[in-house]
Design an enzyme around this catalytic site. Structure first.
Site, PDB file in Angstrom:
ATOM      1  N   CYS A 139       0.879  -1.305   0.099  1.00 27.05           N
ATOM      2  CA  CYS A 139      -0.097   0.110   0.162  1.00 27.05           C
ATOM      3  C   CYS A 139       1.056   1.266   0.028  1.00 27.05           C
ATOM      4  CB  CYS A 139      -0.974  -0.058   1.239  1.00 27.05           C
ATOM      5  SG  CYS A 139      -2.541   0.800   1.052  1.00 27.05           S
TER       6      CYS A 139
ATOM      7  N   HIS B  93      -2.895  -5.231   1.681  1.00 21.88           N
ATOM      8  CA  HIS B  93      -2.420  -5.496   2.798  1.00 21.88           C
ATOM      9  C   HIS B  93      -2.492  -6.963   3.442  1.00 21.88           C
ATOM     10  CE1 HIS B  93      -2.058  -1.290   4.291  1.00 21.88           C
ATOM     11  NE2 HIS B  93      -3.125  -1.092   3.651  1.00 21.88           N
TER      12      HIS B  93
ATOM     13  N   GLU C  36      -0.846  -8.394   5.411  1.00 22.63           N
ATOM     14  CA  GLU C  36      -0.344  -8.606   6.970  1.00 22.63           C
ATOM     15  C   GLU C  36      -1.544  -8.494   7.963  1.00 22.63           C
ATOM     16  OE1 GLU C  36       0.206  -5.932   5.149  1.00 22.63           O
ATOM     17  OE2 GLU C  36      -0.437  -4.215   6.034  1.00 22.63           O
TER      18      GLU C  36
END
Ligand code: GLN
Length: 191
Positions: free
Chosen positions: A74, A169, A171
Site C-alpha cells: 500500500c 495488505h 499482513e
C-alpha cells in the site's frame, strides 16, 4: 522493517512467525544491518517526510539500487514506485519499481474493500486481499512484472527482481504467502 509510520507491527508479527529476525529500521545504521526491508502501509507522504528527516531516504535509495530486497504494501508500494500520481506537493518516493502508481485510486465509494485474487506464483488457493485507500498501478514499465490484477484489469501487485509491491495488505488478513515469497528473496540474496 521500516518502522517510521504505519502498520509495521502487523508486518513484524507475520515475519517473526515465519522465523525471520526482525529489526525495526528508523536510522541509517539500522538499515545497514538488514538483509531485506518491508515498507508498511500507512501514509506515504508521512513515511516520505520522516525518512528524509531521519536520514534514511538517501541510504535506502542506494540500497535499493544495490539490490536490497524490499517489499512494500500500500503506502509501501507508493514509496517503491518510480512515479507517483496524486502525490501531495513535494512528495517523493524511494523508487526502484518501474511503475506509475496513483494514490487513493479507488474513489470514495470503494476506498476500502476485500476481494479474492488468483496469483499463480503463490499457489492455487486464492489470496484474500484487503484494500484500504490503496493505490493502483496505472502503468507497468518493461522492467516490472504484473503479479496480480483485479477482474477489471487494474494491476494491484508487481514484482521486479528483488522488489515486491502490493496495493493491498496481506499482513492484516492472515495471508502469509507474500511474506514467505519475499523471505525467499531475502534468504537467497543473503546466502
Ligand atoms: N492512501 C495512503 C497513502 O497515500 C495509503 C493507504 C495505506 O497504506 N493503507 O499513503
Amino acid at each position: 522493517m521500516l518502522a517510521l509510520q504505519g502498520d509495521f507491527r502487523e508486518h513484524a508479527h507475520v515475519l517473526t512467525e515465519l522465523g525471520a529476525h526482525v529489526v525495526l529500521v528508523r536510522r541509517p545504521a539500522e538499515l545497514e544491518s538488514v538483509d531485506g526491508l518491508v515498507i508498511p502501509g500507512g501514509e506515504s507522504s508521512v513515511i516520505d517526510k520522516l525518512s528524509r528527516m531521519f536520514g534514511v531516504a538517501g541510504p535506502l535509495r542506494a540500497a535499493i539500487a544495490g539490490g536490497l530486497p524490499v517489499y512494500g504494501t500500500c503506502a509501501g508500494l507508493i514509496m517503491l514506485a518510480d512515479t507517483v500520481l496524486d502525490a501531495i506537493e513535494g512528495q517523493e518516493s524511494f523508487g526502484g519499481l518501474d511503475v506509475v502508481v496513483r494514490r487513493n485510486a479507488f474513489g470514495s465509494q470503494n476506498q476500502s474493500f476485500e476481494t479474492e485474487l488468483v496469483i499463480p506464483e503463490l499457489g492455487e488457493q486464492p489470496v484474500h486481499a484487503a484494500f484500504i485507500r490503496g493505490p493502483v498501478v496505472e502503468s507497468v514499465g518493461p522492467a516490472a512484472k504484473v503479479l496480480a490484477s483485479l477482474p477489471d484489469g487494474r494491476v494491484v501487485a508487481v514484482e521486479q527482481g528483488s522488489l515486491l509491491g502490493t496495493s493491498f495488505h496481506p499482513e492484516i488478513t492472515g495471508e502469509h504467502r507474500f511474506h514467505e515469497y519475499f523471505l525467499r528473496k531475502v534468504r537467497a540474496r543473503a546466502a
